[in-house]
Write an enzyme that holds these catalytic residues in place. Structure first.
Site, PDB file in Angstrom:
ATOM      1  N   SER A 291     -10.697 -26.440  21.819  1.00 35.08           N
ATOM      2  CA  SER A 291     -10.325 -27.141  20.597  1.00 35.08           C
ATOM      3  C   SER A 291     -11.493 -27.468  19.673  1.00 35.08           C
ATOM      4  CB  SER A 291      -9.541 -28.408  20.933  1.00 35.08           C
ATOM      5  OG  SER A 291     -10.430 -29.371  21.418  1.00 35.08           O
TER       6      SER A 291
ATOM      7  N   LYS B  47      -6.744 -37.937  19.871  1.00 34.57           N
ATOM      8  CA  LYS B  47      -7.872 -37.547  19.009  1.00 34.57           C
ATOM      9  C   LYS B  47      -7.815 -38.295  17.681  1.00 34.57           C
ATOM     10  CE  LYS B  47      -8.473 -32.887  20.868  1.00 34.57           C
ATOM     11  NZ  LYS B  47      -8.133 -31.477  20.687  1.00 34.57           N
TER      12      LYS B  47
END
Ligand code: ADP
Length: 798
Positions: free
Chosen positions: A678, A721
């Site tokens: 990611s 996140k």
């Protein structure tokens, strides 16, 4: 004319183990004070007293009047002897009396009594017959056992039923109430029959008692006395358990087994073990092993607990009270409970709550137990490496124990508890067997109706248990195990949520733990906010709770010393004095970043995190160096980003020669191992920013996987996140288009403060970060980059 019964007053002599019947003799032992008094009376020619039996718990030192029964016997003091430090009186029971009143002076009790004559409803002939019967029973006993001739002879010489009753009763291990009931029975006939019943029921035991008593009287020394008392105790216990005296079993396992509600085959095993136990000698080393096993068998819940109907509204209310926020998670749990309510037949279930520490996973388990009104059991599996911890040791091992699951069930005592298995992701596979495969049997609905524990040996049905497993990281759970569970992701809290949790839940608990009243301590809202913001860096609320506890500890000192006003008020300014300087935070947005530095977003089992990706270049030969404990996938991402950048832009950037420069990418906080695809988007941006000499907005954070063809792929952990980015003060977040749906998970208050940009291709990325529209790959030619892109090595110095 009604005759008024004649009342007389007498000294009371307490009888502890027996009852004195009229027309019988007895030797009574009394304490010194009473002995002196009775002697004095006898010397004065007053030889009448009242024998009253006493209830359990009677203390001869206190002579509490409520411990005496109220029917007794008027008796004649016939003689006195002094033996082994005690006054002994031989007495003769004259007639039954009823107590009118008792009076205590010092340690002496006197009773006002009226006669309560027996009902002589039996003629002489029948009386004789009954006496013969009783003697026969005694005779029967003496035939069966050796050494009882003397006592049989003595009974043979007795010629009245009350005499035999008074003689035998002390040896019969029944409650005093039962003995007293004989005396309270008016009818001679009834009394005799009741006594015969008792005698028959207890004949074996009585004989043993008498044998022991005889031994005692022959050799009345201390050693024998003790041995006698011990033996007597043993027999009384046996008698109370109704076990057979020849066995060494004290507990009535037969009854316990029958009552435990075991399935047929288990009961069979238990009974076999019981007969093994009975065959064992007293000192056999196997005896405790079998007993422990039987103890477990009878203590385990076998019977299906009657299901209470699940009240979903009530459960919702309780969960809401118990747990702040996390509406979606509670909704999932309530859905799960609703299915259970509809399904009815099997009430077992397996949930897995995954999320960062301190986000309330374990306490949600406790909340579910409360909501369902079921027992709550919790075990932690962190670091468990031995299969035997789950499944137990075989009984052949010395000190063998059942596994933790069976121990938990024993503790629960019900078949359908809520069983929390903490930290299932931290089970360790080792050479002692694989604990996760044992756990699979616990959690697999196909198998857990007959879970096998090595110690227990018989299958145990776990299918009614509501299992709640918790984990920080799903990746640590073997796939087959994960497959069996319904996974619910629990995410971290926003600062606002933490504030509410602190105010509504944590404070209350912390104050309670410190014994501080609500009126004694107040922490202002600003102080709480500062505490959350400056003294904790976490997704959950564990550190927050610890810090609150430190504040409470500090305050309690002030409260106790009386140096502070009440309530003691903690403000934002006093935090430094209490907790020291605020924690330095690394993960906050920087004011300015040079080209080549980009903020990425990462997911860790501890919650989300922001991370800085730094890239520099230097003269070299076109090598790419990566540092910062990167995993293989992350290294590949860096190589892909580099390849993509070169394929798209290298030939368009006339001032940058890839062959003559080395590139170094570093991701700080090196102690933390990082991996996953990611960071691809952020690495690409770092390279682009460096080489194209463009600074990236320090309040911009990004996440996403990038492919060699320039596609942006979705990634996981968006909620964590985004929360981390928000915590760190980011303003804009770039994320893959396909992750847009995940934004609904983010609390409104956080969403409102952020701008989200979704991207689908690398062109979108360049536009949003560098601020230029990249021409399509096919139109890019050497030196054709737009005019405004000045690639200058000067800018790339970091
Ligand atoms: P986990 O199992 O996720 O590590 P815990 O259940 O041990 O977390 O929670 C840590 C502490 O925080 C507990 O005291 C718990 O009651 C409290 N807590 C966590 N989340 C909440 C919440 N949403 N509402 C109330 N208390 C909470």
């Amino acid at each position: 004319m009604v005759s008024i019964p004649e009342t007389s007053t007498h000294i009371v002599v307490p009888l502890t183990r027996t009852v004195l019947f009229p027309e019988s003799d007895l030797e009574i032992k009394v304490n010194k004070a009473l002995g002196n008094l009775l002697k004095q009376r006898m010397d004065q020619g007053e030889n009448l007293a009242v024998a009253l039996s006493v209830k359990e718990g009677f203390d001869p030192g206190r002579m509490d009047t409520d411990k005496f029964f109220s029917t007794g016997t008027l008796m004649e003091l016939k003689s006195h002897t002094f033996k082994s430090g005690h006054d002994l009186f031989r007495v003769y029971g004259r007639s039954r009396i009823a107590v009118e009143s008792l009076r205590k002076t010092d340690s002496q009790v006197t009773a006002a009594v009226t006669p309560a004559p027996d009902h002589a409803d039996i003629d002489l002939k029948s009386r004789k017959q009954m006496l013969d019967y009783i003697k026969d029973i005694a005779q029967e006993i003496s035939i069966q056992f050796k050494g009882s001739e003397a006592y049989a002879r003595r009974i043979g010489q007795m010629d009245s039923i009350p005499e035999i009753m008074t003689y035998l009763l002390p040896f019969i291990p029944i409650a005093m109430e039962e003995k007293q009931r004989l005396l309270e029975t008016d009818s001679f006939k009834e009394r005799g029959i009741a006594f015969m019943d008792i005698l028959l029921k207890h004949k074996t035991s009585i004989l043993l008692q008498i044998e022991m008593a005889e031994k005692f009287s022959n050799q009345a020394n201390e050693k024998y006395r003790k041995a006698f008392l011990k033996e007597q105790l043993k027999h009384i216990r046996q008698e109370l358990d109704e076990g057979s005296p020849e066995s060494n079993v004290k507990k009535d396992y037969a009854r316990l087994i029958k009552e435990a509600g075991m399935p047929g085959e288990v009961e069979q095993v238990a009974l076999e073990e019981l007969s093994k136990l009975k065959e064992q000698g007293q000192g056999s080393h196997e005896t405790p092993i079998i007993k422990n096993y039987l103890d477990l068998l009878v203590a385990l819940p076998w019977r299906v607990t009657e299901e209470k109907d699940i009240d979903i509204d009530h459960a919702e209310r309780l969960l809401d009270d118990h747990h702040h926020g996390q509406v979606k998670i509670k909704e999932r749990i309530l859905q799960h409970l609703s299915v259970m309510k509809l399904k009815k037949e099997k009430q077992g279930s397996i949930l897995l709550l995954v999320g960062p520490p301190g986000t309330g996973k374990t306490s949600l388990g406790a909340g579910i137990a409360k909501a369902l009104d079921r027992k709550y059991i919790r075990i932690s599996l962190g670091g468990v490496r031995d299969e035997a911890e789950i499944r137990g040791h075989r009984r052949t091992y010395i000190g063998a124990l059942p596994g933790r699951i069976i121990q938990g069930m024993k503790k629960a005592g019900e078949k359908n508890p809520v069983f929390v298995l903490d930290e299932v992701d931290k089970l360790v596979s080792a050479f002692q067997g694989d604990p996760s495969s044992a756990l699979l049997e616990v959690l697999d609905p196909e198998q857990n109706h007959s879970f096998s524990d090595h110690y227990l040996e018989v299958p145990y049905d776990l299918s009614d248990v509501f299992f709640v497993a918790t984990a920080n990281d799903k990746r640590g759970i073997p796939a087959p195990l994960l497959d069996r569970m319904e996974v619910i992701e629990v995410s971290g809290y926003t600062a606002g949520e933490k504030l509410c949790i602190a105010k509504d839940h944590l404070m209350k608990r912390v104050l309670e733990e410190h014994g501080i009243k609500k009126s004694q301590l107040e922490i202002t809202e600003d102080a709480l906010k500062a505490l959350i913001d400056q003294y904790t860096v976490e997704a959950g609320v564990r550190a927050l709770r610890r810090q609150l506890a430190r504040v409470a500890g500090f305050a309690s000192r002030k409260i106790v010393s009386g140096t502070a006003d009440q309530p003691y008020i903690v403000t934002e300014d006093s935090l430094e004095e209490i907790l020291g300087l605020p924690k330095t935070r690394h993960d906050v947005a920087q004011v300015d970043n040079p080209p080549g530095v980009v903020t990425g977003l990462a997911w860790t089992p501890m919650g989300g995190e922001i991370l800085f990706i730094e890239a520099v270049h230097m003269p070299g030969t076109g090598r790419l160096t990566l540092t910062g404990q990167l995993g293989d996938v992350m290294k590949e991402s860096a190589t892909i980003s580099m390849g993509l950048f070169r394929s798209r832009l290298a030939f368009a950037l006339k001032d940058f020669d890839f062959q003559k420069n080395d590139l170094h990418i570093h991701i700080p906080a090196g102690a933390l191992p990082k991996d996953g695809p990611s960071a691809g988007v952020a690495m690409f941006t770092a390279i682009a920013s460096l080489i194209m000499g463009r600074k990236i907005d320090p309040t911009l954070a990004m996440t996403g996987e990038i492919t060699l063809r320039g596609h942006i792929l979705p990634v996981g952990g968006i909620k964590e996140k985004v929360l981390a980015a928000h915590r760190a003060g980011m303003k804009r977040i770039i994320l893959p288009e396909e992750n847009e749906k995940d934004l609904t998970e983010i609390p409104e208050e956080v969403r409102e403060q952020l701008t989200f940009v979704t991207i689908h291709t690398v062109e979108d990325l360049i536009r949003e970060t560098i601020g230029i529209d990249l021409p399509k790959p096919e139109t890019l030619r050497l030196g054709t980059l737009p005019e405004n892109l000045a690639v200058s090595p000067v800018c790339t110095k970091v």
